[in-house]
Scaffold this motif. Sequence first.
Motif, mmCIF file in Angstrom:
data_model
loop_
_atom_site.group_PDB
_atom_site.id
_atom_site.type_symbol
_atom_site.label_atom_id
_atom_site.label_comp_id
_atom_site.label_asym_id
_atom_site.label_seq_id
_atom_site.Cartn_x
_atom_site.Cartn_y
_atom_site.Cartn_z
ATOM 1 N N ASN A 147 0.829 -1.217 0.000
ATOM 2 C CA ASN A 147 0.000 0.000 0.000
ATOM 3 C C ASN A 147 0.858 1.258 0.000
ATOM 4 N N THR A 155 0.733 4.121 -2.847
ATOM 5 C CA THR A 155 0.472 5.549 -2.616
ATOM 6 C C THR A 155 1.660 6.397 -3.086
ATOM 7 N N ASP A 189 1.628 9.321 -5.916
ATOM 8 C CA ASP A 189 2.192 10.652 -5.638
ATOM 9 C C ASP A 189 3.158 11.093 -6.731
ATOM 10 N N GLY A 240 -5.475 14.478 -0.484
ATOM 11 C CA GLY A 240 -4.901 13.298 0.149
ATOM 12 C C GLY A 240 -4.708 13.490 1.641
ATOM 13 N N SER A 283 -7.970 4.390 -0.616
ATOM 14 C CA SER A 283 -6.578 4.604 -0.210
ATOM 15 C C SER A 283 -6.234 6.058 -0.455
ATOM 16 N N SER A 331 -2.860 8.860 -0.761
ATOM 17 C CA SER A 331 -1.451 9.241 -0.704
ATOM 18 C C SER A 331 -1.430 10.676 -0.176
ATOM 19 N N ALA A 349 -6.255 10.721 -3.560
ATOM 20 C CA ALA A 349 -6.926 9.580 -2.930
ATOM 21 C C ALA A 349 -7.727 8.830 -3.976
#
Lengths: 279, 179
Positions: free
Chosen positions: A35, A39, A43, A139, A166, A168, A172
């Motif tokens: 994960n 992320t 990014d 995020g 999820s 970052s 998101a």
Amino acid sequence: MNRRTSQRLTLVMLVLASLTVLTLDYHGEAKRAINHLRTASIDVLSPVQRGISAFVHPVGDVFAGALHYGSLETQNEKLRDEIGATRRELAQSINERSAADQVLGLASLPFVSGIPSIPAEVIADASSNFEYTMEIDRGTSDGVGPGMPVIADSGSSGGLIGVVNSASSHDAIVLLITDARARVDVELSSGSTWVASGEGHGEPLSLSEPSGSSSEVHTGNSVYTSGLGGGTYPAGIPIGAVSAVRSSAGGFSQDVLVRPFVNLDDLQYVSVLEWLQPA
Amino acid sequence: MTATNWARLAIVVCVGLIIQVAILDEIVIFGAHPDIMILIVAAAGIVAGPSRGAIVGFVAGLIADLFVVTPYGLGALCFVVVGFAVGLVRSISSEQEIDAPKTTLCIVAAAIGTLLYALLGSLIGQTGMFKAAPAAIIVVALGACVLSYPVLRVVKWALTGSVRSRSTYAVPRGGSAAG
């Protein structure tokens, strides 16, 4: 080792490596590491993605417009009728208009009152043909985190569209309610509680009947989040209206379909509710 | 294959990924969009043979999996099979002197690969994937009709340094084409 054996060996090793990675994704520590990697990748790529998307969005709109020309024409006609009706109503009385504005305002406010929200722009659709997600430009640095409900307003009505899957630091991923993995505990305007699940792109949500329930459901019943299921979603967020009710074989249960209030195909702005499931 | 070939291929995969997430993901038709990553893998199988096709598939799959919410490794597993199978078909057809059209092979590989992805996803408990498969297969195949030729040229350049058409897949200097 001959060529064919070498090829087969390569294939077996790579398949085993893929299966190992796949298995690791189901385990706590490794899943967390994956994960983080995901992320971080989002990014890194999102600035490029945003820059290019700004130019490309109109191209996508042209495709969508061309494909849905028929429905757009019908929608246009309907909108013209609605505008005509609204103009007549407005001409009747300024007082009536004021009252209508108040009613509309009240109707749209209750489900977000008291819950702080973070506005966000949709920057991309799902990167896979087998998931229904969208990427938003907020995020963890903006306070957005996994598990937060996401709502949107599509003109006449607003409601729940998904949950942050999820996040970052600056983006998101939102899992939409139409995704087959999405589960929402809901309550009908009649008071009965159900679980809504996604059925894919353009399909209505499906409600599964709780055991022992004998509640009557009618087409047009409004559907809201119930706040049950551990409080994943706050109670009272509108989702949609019952579009079809069918008795399944034997008549012991009902198949209930719900058309979401918000058109998920054409969203530009959404709002993330700063709500986290109680521990 | 030299380090330069691998470096060029890495650039092609990265550019492919950017094109996928920034451009192709925006072109949504019936809830699905074209897929360039699977085409890169199929093209690598055609140009460099089954083993290298599978290796490219594994790496490209792991990279593509970073940008989706489906289980990590699912794309890699699917792409490994696609890269290998396409390379094998191309290899066999070359041995039997049948000139299978490369673009057609790419389009078929993209469609079958998409079906395979849905099948593997369903096998590991990802609900709803089979239902979405028909639209995805059609859109990916249509996208492949447009994209396969340029992708083949670019992958060929990355793996051989040349974009000239040849009837068989590339034979790297000092080694077997099939890797």
